[in-house]
Design a protein around this motif. Structure first.
Motif, PDB file in Angstrom:
ATOM      1  N   GLU A   1       0.833  -1.201   0.000  1.00  0.00           N
ATOM      2  CA  GLU A   1       0.000   0.000   0.000  1.00  0.00           C
ATOM      3  C   GLU A   1       0.869   1.253   0.000  1.00  0.00           C
ATOM      4  O   GLU A   1       0.560   2.224  -0.696  1.00  0.00           O
ATOM      5  CB  GLU A   1      -0.931  -0.019   1.220  1.00  0.00           C
ATOM      6  N   ALA A   2       1.962   1.214   0.757  1.00  0.00           N
ATOM      7  CA  ALA A   2       2.862   2.374   0.828  1.00  0.00           C
ATOM      8  C   ALA A   2       3.516   2.649  -0.529  1.00  0.00           C
ATOM      9  O   ALA A   2       3.599   3.803  -0.959  1.00  0.00           O
ATOM     10  CB  ALA A   2       3.929   2.150   1.897  1.00  0.00           C
TER      11      ALA A   2
ATOM     12  N   ALA B   1       0.900   4.040  -2.872  1.00  0.00           N
ATOM     13  CA  ALA B   1       0.617   5.434  -2.520  1.00  0.00           C
ATOM     14  C   ALA B   1       1.720   6.358  -3.014  1.00  0.00           C
ATOM     15  O   ALA B   1       1.450   7.445  -3.548  1.00  0.00           O
ATOM     16  CB  ALA B   1       0.448   5.560  -1.008  1.00  0.00           C
ATOM     17  N   GLU B   2       2.964   5.921  -2.878  1.00  0.00           N
ATOM     18  CA  GLU B   2       4.092   6.739  -3.329  1.00  0.00           C
ATOM     19  C   GLU B   2       4.057   6.936  -4.845  1.00  0.00           C
ATOM     20  O   GLU B   2       4.242   8.049  -5.334  1.00  0.00           O
ATOM     21  CB  GLU B   2       5.407   6.088  -2.915  1.00  0.00           C
TER      22      GLU B   2
ATOM     23  N   CYS C   1      -0.408   9.770  -3.430  1.00  0.00           N
ATOM     24  CA  CYS C   1      -1.561   9.928  -2.552  1.00  0.00           C
ATOM     25  C   CYS C   1      -1.251   9.254  -1.221  1.00  0.00           C
ATOM     26  O   CYS C   1      -0.176   8.706  -1.022  1.00  0.00           O
ATOM     27  CB  CYS C   1      -2.812   9.314  -3.196  1.00  0.00           C
ATOM     28  N   SER C   2      -2.199   9.285  -0.296  1.00  0.00           N
ATOM     29  CA  SER C   2      -1.982   8.683   1.014  1.00  0.00           C
ATOM     30  C   SER C   2      -2.267   7.189   0.983  1.00  0.00           C
ATOM     31  O   SER C   2      -2.964   6.687   0.091  1.00  0.00           O
ATOM     32  CB  SER C   2      -2.889   9.354   2.050  1.00  0.00           C
ATOM     33  N   VAL C   3      -1.750   6.484   1.980  1.00  0.00           N
ATOM     34  CA  VAL C   3      -2.018   5.056   2.116  1.00  0.00           C
ATOM     35  C   VAL C   3      -3.505   4.831   2.328  1.00  0.00           C
ATOM     36  O   VAL C   3      -4.089   3.883   1.807  1.00  0.00           O
ATOM     37  CB  VAL C   3      -1.180   4.450   3.275  1.00  0.00           C
ATOM     38  N   GLY C   4      -4.157   5.732   3.063  1.00  0.00           N
ATOM     39  CA  GLY C   4      -5.601   5.628   3.277  1.00  0.00           C
ATOM     40  C   GLY C   4      -6.380   5.701   1.973  1.00  0.00           C
ATOM     41  O   GLY C   4      -7.374   4.985   1.797  1.00  0.00           O
ATOM     42  N   THR C   5      -5.926   6.539   1.056  1.00  0.00           N
ATOM     43  CA  THR C   5      -6.579   6.633  -0.252  1.00  0.00           C
ATOM     44  C   THR C   5      -6.418   5.331  -1.016  1.00  0.00           C
ATOM     45  O   THR C   5      -7.359   4.839  -1.640  1.00  0.00           O
ATOM     46  CB  THR C   5      -5.992   7.807  -1.062  1.00  0.00           C
TER      47      THR C   5
ATOM     48  N   LYS D   1      -6.034   2.355   0.291  1.00  0.00           N
ATOM     49  CA  LYS D   1      -6.899   1.361   0.940  1.00  0.00           C
ATOM     50  C   LYS D   1      -8.359   1.550   0.521  1.00  0.00           C
ATOM     51  O   LYS D   1      -9.043   0.583   0.179  1.00  0.00           O
ATOM     52  CB  LYS D   1      -6.788   1.470   2.462  1.00  0.00           C
ATOM     53  N   SER D   2      -8.835   2.775   0.559  1.00  0.00           N
ATOM     54  CA  SER D   2     -10.246   3.006   0.226  1.00  0.00           C
ATOM     55  C   SER D   2     -10.519   2.762  -1.255  1.00  0.00           C
ATOM     56  O   SER D   2     -11.549   2.170  -1.610  1.00  0.00           O
ATOM     57  CB  SER D   2     -10.682   4.420   0.630  1.00  0.00           C
TER      58      SER D   2
END
Length: 163
Positions: A123-124, A127-128, A132-136, A138-139
Motif C-alpha cells: 500500500e505504501a 501510494a508513493e 496519494c496517502s495510504v488511506g486513499t 486502501k479506500s
C-alpha cells in the motif's frame, strides 16, 4: 539495474512493463503505445534514475491518465461470447469480463488495483507511485474490489441483468 544500461533494462523488463500497461489500458495496442511512449521519455535521463521500475510505473499511470483526459471517454469493446463451460473459451470470457469491468472503473481506482494486485506492490509503494496517502490506496482498493465483485460474481450477474 540502472548501471546495466537502458538497453539491458528494456530487454529484461519490457514484458513486465507491457503486462502492467495492458491492465492500465485494456488494449494490447494501447499498452504497447504506452510502454513505448514512457520508455522514450525516460531514455535520455535513464542513468540518473535510481529506481527505474517505480519511476516507469508512475510514468505509465500519469501518461494513461493524460491520454484519458484528452479523449474524455473510454472506448468500449464488444461483449465477450457466452462461456461454454470450463476450458480456454471460458477462461477467455472470464478474463474479458474482468478487463471490461476494470476498464469501467475510474482511472485512479484502476491504477490502485493494478499496482496493488497485479504488480503486488505494498500500500505504501502504491501510494508513493500515485502521489496519494495510504488511506486513499486502501479506500480505492476496497471500493474497486467491491465494484468488481458486484458485477463479476454470479449473484452480481443477475443484479446487473435486472438493471
Amino acid at each position: 539495474m540502472a548501471g546495466e544500461g537502458f538497453e539491458q533494462f528494456v530487454r529484461v523488463r519490457y514484458t513486465e512493463l507491457l503486462h502492467t500497461a495492458y491492465l492500465l489500458t485494456g488494449s494490447v495496442v494501447s499498452a504497447e503505445d504506452l510502454v513505448q511512449t514512457c520508455l522514450l521519455k525516460v531514455m535520455p535521463r535513464f542513468e540518473r534514475i535510481a529506481e527505474p521500475m517505480p519511476y516507469l510505473r508512475r510514468a505509465m499511470v500519469n501518461q494513461r491518465t493524460s491520454w484519458w483526459r484528452s479523449v474524455r471517454r473510454e472506448l468500449l469493446s464488444a461483449e465477450p461470447p457466452e462461456p461454454d463451460g470450463p476450458g480456454p473459451a471460458y477462461e477467455f470470457a472470464e478474463r474479458s469480463a474482468l478487463m471490461a469491468e476494470l476498464a469501467r472503473l475510474p482511472q485512479r481506482m484502476r491504477a490502485v488495483l493494478v499496482l496493488r494486485y497485479w504488480e503486488d506492490l505494498s500500500e505504501a509503494d502504491t501510494a508513493e507511485i500515485l502521489g496519494c496517502s495510504v488511506g486513499t490506496v486502501k479506500s480505492q482498493a476496497s471500493r474497486g474490489l467491491t465494484r468488481l465483485r458486484a458485477v463479476l460474481e454470479p449473484s452480481g450477474e443477475s443484479q446487473r441483468s435486472a438493471q
